[in-house]
Design a protein around this motif. Structure first.
Motif, PDB file in Angstrom:
ATOM      1  N   VAL A   1       0.925  -1.366  -0.048  1.00 30.99           N
ATOM      2  CA  VAL A   1       0.178  -0.024   0.113  1.00 30.99           C
ATOM      3  C   VAL A   1       0.764   0.937   0.349  1.00 30.99           C
ATOM      4  N   GLY A   2       1.677   0.979   0.921  1.00 29.18           N
ATOM      5  CA  GLY A   2       3.133   2.437   0.618  1.00 29.18           C
ATOM      6  C   GLY A   2       3.535   2.786  -0.220  1.00 29.18           C
ATOM      7  N   GLU A   3       4.206   1.301  -1.028  1.00 29.50           N
ATOM      8  CA  GLU A   3       4.386   1.099  -2.382  1.00 29.50           C
ATOM      9  C   GLU A   3       3.307   2.474  -3.223  1.00 29.50           C
TER      10      GLU A   3
ATOM     11  N   ALA B   1      -6.900   0.480   3.838  1.00 22.23           N
ATOM     12  CA  ALA B   1      -6.285  -1.284   4.417  1.00 22.23           C
ATOM     13  C   ALA B   1      -5.492  -0.907   6.237  1.00 22.23           C
ATOM     14  N   ALA B   2      -5.547   0.004   6.114  1.00 26.35           N
ATOM     15  CA  ALA B   2      -5.353  -0.142   7.697  1.00 26.35           C
ATOM     16  C   ALA B   2      -6.409  -0.360   8.515  1.00 26.35           C
ATOM     17  N   GLN B   3      -7.394  -0.560   8.031  1.00 22.28           N
ATOM     18  CA  GLN B   3      -8.870  -1.318   9.262  1.00 22.28           C
ATOM     19  C   GLN B   3      -8.871  -2.058   8.972  1.00 22.28           C
TER      20      GLN B   3
ATOM     21  N   MET C   1      -6.032  -3.843   7.790  1.00 22.55           N
ATOM     22  CA  MET C   1      -4.794  -4.754   8.826  1.00 22.55           C
ATOM     23  C   MET C   1      -5.380  -4.653  10.665  1.00 22.55           C
ATOM     24  N   LYS C   2      -6.597  -3.730  10.838  1.00 27.04           N
ATOM     25  CA  LYS C   2      -6.078  -3.727  12.097  1.00 27.04           C
ATOM     26  C   LYS C   2      -6.943  -5.050  12.463  1.00 27.04           C
ATOM     27  N   ALA C   3      -8.068  -5.316  11.694  1.00 32.48           N
ATOM     28  CA  ALA C   3      -9.233  -6.394  11.806  1.00 32.48           C
ATOM     29  C   ALA C   3      -8.760  -7.986  12.189  1.00 32.48           C
TER      30      ALA C   3
ATOM     31  N   LYS D   1       4.495  13.726  18.473  1.00 31.46           N
ATOM     32  CA  LYS D   1       3.267  14.549  18.990  1.00 31.46           C
ATOM     33  C   LYS D   1       3.410  14.884  16.659  1.00 31.46           C
ATOM     34  N   GLY D   2       1.901  15.840  16.497  1.00 25.82           N
ATOM     35  CA  GLY D   2       2.159  14.945  14.867  1.00 25.82           C
ATOM     36  C   GLY D   2       2.305  13.849  13.967  1.00 25.82           C
ATOM     37  N   ASP D   3       2.049  12.683  14.666  1.00 24.40           N
ATOM     38  CA  ASP D   3       1.410  11.635  13.763  1.00 24.40           C
ATOM     39  C   ASP D   3       1.191  10.725  14.328  1.00 24.40           C
TER      40      ASP D   3
ATOM     41  N   LEU E   1       2.005  -3.065  17.201  1.00 29.66           N
ATOM     42  CA  LEU E   1       2.564  -4.346  17.273  1.00 29.66           C
ATOM     43  C   LEU E   1       3.378  -4.502  18.196  1.00 29.66           C
ATOM     44  N   VAL E   2       3.997  -2.796  18.783  1.00 29.10           N
ATOM     45  CA  VAL E   2       5.198  -3.359  19.893  1.00 29.10           C
ATOM     46  C   VAL E   2       4.542  -3.340  21.100  1.00 29.10           C
ATOM     47  N   ALA E   3       3.112  -2.670  21.293  1.00 30.75           N
ATOM     48  CA  ALA E   3       2.605  -2.487  22.906  1.00 30.75           C
ATOM     49  C   ALA E   3       1.865  -4.437  22.876  1.00 30.75           C
TER      50      ALA E   3
ATOM     51  N   LEU F   1       7.368   8.915  10.153  1.00 27.61           N
ATOM     52  CA  LEU F   1       7.117  10.001   8.956  1.00 27.61           C
ATOM     53  C   LEU F   1       8.876  11.093   9.946  1.00 27.61           C
ATOM     54  N   THR F   2       9.137  10.677   8.349  1.00 26.50           N
ATOM     55  CA  THR F   2      10.744  11.877   8.616  1.00 26.50           C
ATOM     56  C   THR F   2      10.062  13.482   9.060  1.00 26.50           C
ATOM     57  N   THR F   3       8.777  13.888   9.168  1.00 27.17           N
ATOM     58  CA  THR F   3       8.607  15.507   9.838  1.00 27.17           C
ATOM     59  C   THR F   3       8.047  15.353  11.156  1.00 27.17           C
TER      60      THR F   3
ATOM     61  N   VAL G   1      14.579   5.810  26.903  1.00 28.57           N
ATOM     62  CA  VAL G   1      13.543   6.391  25.897  1.00 28.57           C
ATOM     63  C   VAL G   1      14.056   5.272  25.164  1.00 28.57           C
ATOM     64  N   ILE G   2      13.815   4.691  24.272  1.00 31.77           N
ATOM     65  CA  ILE G   2      13.739   3.972  23.591  1.00 31.77           C
ATOM     66  C   ILE G   2      12.379   3.937  21.513  1.00 31.77           C
ATOM     67  N   VAL G   3      13.235   3.809  20.794  1.00 34.69           N
ATOM     68  CA  VAL G   3      12.248   4.551  19.882  1.00 34.69           C
ATOM     69  C   VAL G   3      12.612   3.882  18.624  1.00 34.69           C
TER      70      VAL G   3
ATOM     71  N   ASP H   1      12.257  -3.350  14.556  1.00 36.94           N
ATOM     72  CA  ASP H   1      10.659  -4.118  14.553  1.00 36.94           C
ATOM     73  C   ASP H   1       9.715  -3.940  15.645  1.00 36.94           C
ATOM     74  N   ALA H   2       8.833  -5.095  16.309  1.00 37.95           N
ATOM     75  CA  ALA H   2       8.460  -4.882  17.125  1.00 37.95           C
ATOM     76  C   ALA H   2       9.299  -5.562  17.963  1.00 37.95           C
ATOM     77  N   PRO H   3       9.825  -7.322  17.726  1.00 39.62           N
ATOM     78  CA  PRO H   3      10.395  -8.121  18.696  1.00 39.62           C
ATOM     79  C   PRO H   3      11.500  -7.615  19.415  1.00 39.62           C
TER      80      PRO H   3
HETATM   81 CO1  B1M Z   1       0.705   7.400   5.881  1.00 41.03          CO
HETATM   82  N1  B1M Z   1       3.000   7.522   5.414  1.00 41.03           N
HETATM   83  N2  B1M Z   1       0.893   9.219   6.058  1.00 41.03           N
HETATM   84  N3  B1M Z   1      -0.309   6.791   6.234  1.00 41.03           N
HETATM   85  N4  B1M Z   1       1.152   5.417   6.033  1.00 41.03           N
HETATM   86  C1  B1M Z   1       3.729   5.828   5.225  1.00 41.03           C
HETATM   87  C2  B1M Z   1       3.923   5.930   6.225  1.00 41.03           C
HETATM   88  C3  B1M Z   1       4.203   6.794   4.183  1.00 41.03           C
HETATM   89  C4  B1M Z   1       5.853   6.118   4.476  1.00 41.03           C
HETATM   90  C5  B1M Z   1       3.344   6.332   2.693  1.00 41.03           C
HETATM   91  C6  B1M Z   1       4.497   6.447   1.388  1.00 41.03           C
HETATM   92  O1  B1M Z   1       5.258   7.197   0.701  1.00 41.03           O
HETATM   93  N5  B1M Z   1       5.249   5.236   1.119  1.00 41.03           N
HETATM   94  C7  B1M Z   1       4.611   8.236   4.240  1.00 41.03           C
HETATM   95  C8  B1M Z   1       5.718   8.944   4.878  1.00 41.03           C
HETATM   96  C9  B1M Z   1       6.888   9.352   3.910  1.00 41.03           C
HETATM   97  C10 B1M Z   1       7.867  10.043   4.463  1.00 41.03           C
HETATM   98  O2  B1M Z   1       7.379  10.768   5.661  1.00 41.03           O
HETATM   99  N6  B1M Z   1       9.279   9.819   4.769  1.00 41.03           N
HETATM  100  C11 B1M Z   1       3.443   8.561   5.040  1.00 41.03           C
HETATM  101  C12 B1M Z   1       2.618   9.865   4.074  1.00 41.03           C
HETATM  102  C13 B1M Z   1       3.256  10.669   3.734  1.00 41.03           C
HETATM  103  C14 B1M Z   1       1.580  10.183   4.669  1.00 41.03           C
HETATM  104  C15 B1M Z   1       0.749  11.833   5.249  1.00 41.03           C
HETATM  105  C16 B1M Z   1       1.171  12.564   5.651  1.00 41.03           C
HETATM  106  C17 B1M Z   1      -0.535  11.433   3.714  1.00 41.03           C
HETATM  107  C18 B1M Z   1      -1.205  13.148   3.540  1.00 41.03           C
HETATM  108  O3  B1M Z   1      -1.246  12.734   4.102  1.00 41.03           O
HETATM  109  N7  B1M Z   1      -0.531  13.093   2.065  1.00 41.03           N
HETATM  110  C19 B1M Z   1      -0.104  11.085   6.514  1.00 41.03           C
HETATM  111  C20 B1M Z   1       0.467  11.678   7.291  1.00 41.03           C
HETATM  112  C21 B1M Z   1      -1.033  11.845   8.748  1.00 41.03           C
HETATM  113  C22 B1M Z   1      -0.235  11.543   9.870  1.00 41.03           C
HETATM  114  O4  B1M Z   1       0.278  11.133  10.573  1.00 41.03           O
HETATM  115  N8  B1M Z   1      -0.151  13.245  10.652  1.00 41.03           N
HETATM  116  C23 B1M Z   1      -0.473   9.478   6.636  1.00 41.03           C
HETATM  117  C24 B1M Z   1      -1.523   9.329   6.677  1.00 41.03           C
HETATM  118  C25 B1M Z   1      -1.665   7.635   6.499  1.00 41.03           C
HETATM  119  C26 B1M Z   1      -3.372   6.581   7.646  1.00 41.03           C
HETATM  120  C27 B1M Z   1      -4.255   7.921   8.657  1.00 41.03           C
HETATM  121  C28 B1M Z   1      -4.385   6.847   5.670  1.00 41.03           C
HETATM  122  C29 B1M Z   1      -2.947   5.900   7.401  1.00 41.03           C
HETATM  123  C30 B1M Z   1      -2.421   4.829   9.031  1.00 41.03           C
HETATM  124  C31 B1M Z   1      -4.051   4.726   9.729  1.00 41.03           C
HETATM  125  C32 B1M Z   1      -2.962   3.972  10.884  1.00 41.03           C
HETATM  126  O5  B1M Z   1      -2.258   4.218  11.345  1.00 41.03           O
HETATM  127  N9  B1M Z   1      -3.836   3.831  11.654  1.00 41.03           N
HETATM  128  C33 B1M Z   1      -0.824   5.416   6.665  1.00 41.03           C
HETATM  129  C34 B1M Z   1      -0.827   4.097   6.165  1.00 41.03           C
HETATM  130  C35 B1M Z   1      -1.604   3.428   6.605  1.00 41.03           C
HETATM  131  C36 B1M Z   1       0.335   4.181   6.046  1.00 41.03           C
HETATM  132  C37 B1M Z   1       1.403   3.473   5.583  1.00 41.03           C
HETATM  133  C38 B1M Z   1       1.063   2.804   4.163  1.00 41.03           C
HETATM  134  C39 B1M Z   1       1.169   1.345   6.749  1.00 41.03           C
HETATM  135  C40 B1M Z   1       2.544   2.014   7.924  1.00 41.03           C
HETATM  136  C41 B1M Z   1       2.062   0.699   8.322  1.00 41.03           C
HETATM  137  O6  B1M Z   1       1.288   0.450   9.529  1.00 41.03           O
HETATM  138  N10 B1M Z   1       2.879  -0.262   8.360  1.00 41.03           N
HETATM  139  C42 B1M Z   1       2.946   3.863   5.205  1.00 41.03           C
HETATM  140  C43 B1M Z   1       3.501   3.159   4.418  1.00 41.03           C
HETATM  141  C44 B1M Z   1       5.019   2.339   4.883  1.00 41.03           C
HETATM  142  O7  B1M Z   1       5.340   1.949   6.415  1.00 41.03           O
HETATM  143  N11 B1M Z   1       5.208   1.124   4.227  1.00 41.03           N
HETATM  144  C45 B1M Z   1       2.589   5.148   5.986  1.00 41.03           C
HETATM  145  C46 B1M Z   1       2.581  -1.379   8.884  1.00 41.03           C
HETATM  146  C47 B1M Z   1       3.278  -1.283  10.568  1.00 41.03           C
HETATM  147  C48 B1M Z   1       3.031  -2.620  11.265  1.00 41.03           C
HETATM  148  O8  B1M Z   1       4.822  -0.974  10.041  1.00 41.03           O
HETATM  149  O9  B1M Z   1       4.195   1.168  11.476  1.00 41.03           O
HETATM  150  O10 B1M Z   1       6.248   1.032  10.130  1.00 41.03           O
HETATM  151  P1  B1M Z   1       5.266  -0.059  10.915  1.00 41.03           P
HETATM  152  O11 B1M Z   1       5.829  -0.514  12.287  1.00 41.03           O
HETATM  153  C49 B1M Z   1       6.952  -1.454  11.873  1.00 41.03           C
HETATM  154  C50 B1M Z   1       8.243  -0.871  12.216  1.00 41.03           C
HETATM  155  O12 B1M Z   1       8.294   0.506  11.749  1.00 41.03           O
HETATM  156  C51 B1M Z   1       8.204  -0.787  14.098  1.00 41.03           C
HETATM  157  O13 B1M Z   1       8.023  -2.279  14.374  1.00 41.03           O
HETATM  158  C52 B1M Z   1       6.843  -2.375  13.257  1.00 41.03           C
HETATM  159  C53 B1M Z   1       7.483  -3.683  12.394  1.00 41.03           C
HETATM  160  O14 B1M Z   1       7.690  -4.727  13.802  1.00 41.03           O
HETATM  161  N12 B1M Z   1       8.316   0.249  14.417  1.00 41.03           N
HETATM  162  C54 B1M Z   1       8.486   0.176  15.624  1.00 41.03           C
HETATM  163  C55 B1M Z   1       7.483   0.961  14.542  1.00 41.03           C
HETATM  164  N13 B1M Z   1       7.136   1.828  15.629  1.00 41.03           N
HETATM  165  C56 B1M Z   1       8.081   1.298  16.690  1.00 41.03           C
HETATM  166  C57 B1M Z   1       8.873   1.662  17.981  1.00 41.03           C
HETATM  167  C58 B1M Z   1       9.386   1.234  18.514  1.00 41.03           C
HETATM  168  C59 B1M Z   1      10.124  -0.013  17.583  1.00 41.03           C
HETATM  169  C60 B1M Z   1       9.632  -0.305  16.830  1.00 41.03           C
HETATM  170  O15 B1M Z   1       9.940   1.286  19.727  1.00 41.03           O
HETATM  171  C61 B1M Z   1       9.562   2.024  20.571  1.00 41.03           C
END
Ligand code: B1M
Length: 207
Positions: free
Chosen positions: A47-49, A64-66, A68-70, A96-98, A106-108, A148-150, A171-173, A194-196
């Motif tokens: 979905v992200g790609e 898609a996120a909904q 996944m949550k199901a 903040k902001g994210d 998943l981590v929780a 988000l990078t921001t 603090v872990i990130v 990752d979460a593990p």
């Molecule tokens: Co957004 N989003 N999104 N999004 N989103 C990304 C992150 C993005 C990479 C998509 C893309 O462009 N390819 C991109 C970010 C680009 C960047 O900053 N580099 C992006 C963007 C741009 C945005 C918006 C700005 C879009 C817009 O409005 N124009 C916007 C921002 C909103 C905001 O936050 N202020 C936005 C919004 C959204 C939705 C709300 C629609 C939705 C989120 C719904 C939700 O979470 N309830 C969403 C989604 C679903 C995604 C993608 C597709 C999937 C994220 C996800 O849930 N992945 C994402 C693309 C991607 O990641 N491939 C994308 C599955 C999840 C299991 O992985 O969260 O990475 P992840 O967690 C991993 C690890 O990262 C790690 O453990 C997990 C795996 O074991 N991890 C930790 C996470 N937290 C950790 C903490 C730890 C340790 C590990 O220690 C404390």
């Protein structure tokens, strides 16, 4: 391959289908790891790609996120199955902001599964709330997620707020854009991709 069907259900924004197929795989004895990594998480990566390529938009990412949550609802009890006494207290949230919460959730879940007491502050959490809650709950670890990078700078301000408050809390990130180099730069105590790994990092810091 049936796990591929879960991937397709998430890609099709099909909450009910994702749930049914996840249950089917669990019943068939497929591991939680396989369902998570090859089904649910790989669908979110796709979905992200497609979002990056301009083929999908924010509403589709949300749907898609909904879905996944199901699926994750069914995995939660399996990730949270350790019943021994608490290993320590974790205050977790997305900074903040994210608004991204799937990885944080998943981590929780895995932290709970590993026996930690988890206080989940949700998304868009400011540094004051992390500090206040960590003091109230006598937390051992504050766990910050950012997608988000921001919003990565909010991790730095939270680490700073914790240090300024003179707290011993570690603090872990983590989160997709976070790297070890960034962690070193902001002076956090631990990082995992990752979460593990987050669970392991917390265990090591508390030991
Ligand atoms: Co957004 N989003 N999104 N999004 N989103 C990304 C992150 C993005 C990479 C998509 C893309 O462009 N390819 C991109 C970010 C680009 C960047 O900053 N580099 C992006 C963007 C741009 C945005 C918006 C700005 C879009 C817009 O409005 N124009 C916007 C921002 C909103 C905001 O936050 N202020 C936005 C919004 C959204 C939705 C709300 C629609 C939705 C989120 C719904 C939700 O979470 N309830 C969403 C989604 C679903 C995604 C993608 C597709 C999937 C994220 C996800 O849930 N992945 C994402 C693309 C991607 O990641 N491939 C994308 C599955 C999840 C299991 O992985 O969260 O990475 P992840 O967690 C991993 C690890 O990262 C790690 O453990 C997990 C795996 O074991 N991890 C930790 C996470 N937290 C950790 C903490 C730890 C340790 C590990 O220690 C404390």
């Amino acid at each position: 391959m049936a796990v591929r069907d879960i991937f397709q259900a998430v890609m099709g924004f099909d909450d009910a289908g994702t749930k049914i197929l996840t249950q089917k795989e669990l019943d068939a004895g497929t591991s939680v790891d396989t369902i998570l990594n090859d089904g649910l998480i790989s669908a979110m990566d796709e979905v992200g790609e497609r979002f990056s390529a301009g083929e999908l938009f924010v509403p589709e990412m949300l749907m898609a996120a909904q879905a996944m949550k199901a699926g994750m609802e069914l995995l939660k009890p399996l990730l949270s199955n350790e019943t021994t006494g608490s290993r320590g207290t974790i205050v977790i949230g997305t900074v903040k902001g994210d608004l991204h919460d799937i990885g944080k959730n998943l981590v929780a879940m895995m932290m709970e599964g590993a026996g930690f007491e988890v206080v989940d502050l949700g998304v868009d959490v400011d540094s004051e709330a992390f500090v206040r809650t960590a003091v109230e709950k006598k937390a051992d670890v504050i766990a910050l997620s950012a997608l988000l990078t921001t919003t990565m700078p909010a991790m730095e301000s939270t680490v700073k707020a914790v240090r300024e408050a003179g707290m011993a809390t570690r603090v872990i990130v983590g989160g997709a854009p976070v790297t070890q180099a960034f962690v070193d730069q902001i002076g956090a105590d631990g990082y995992s991709a990752d979460a593990p790994g987050a669970v392991e990092t917390a265990r090591q810091l508390i030991a």
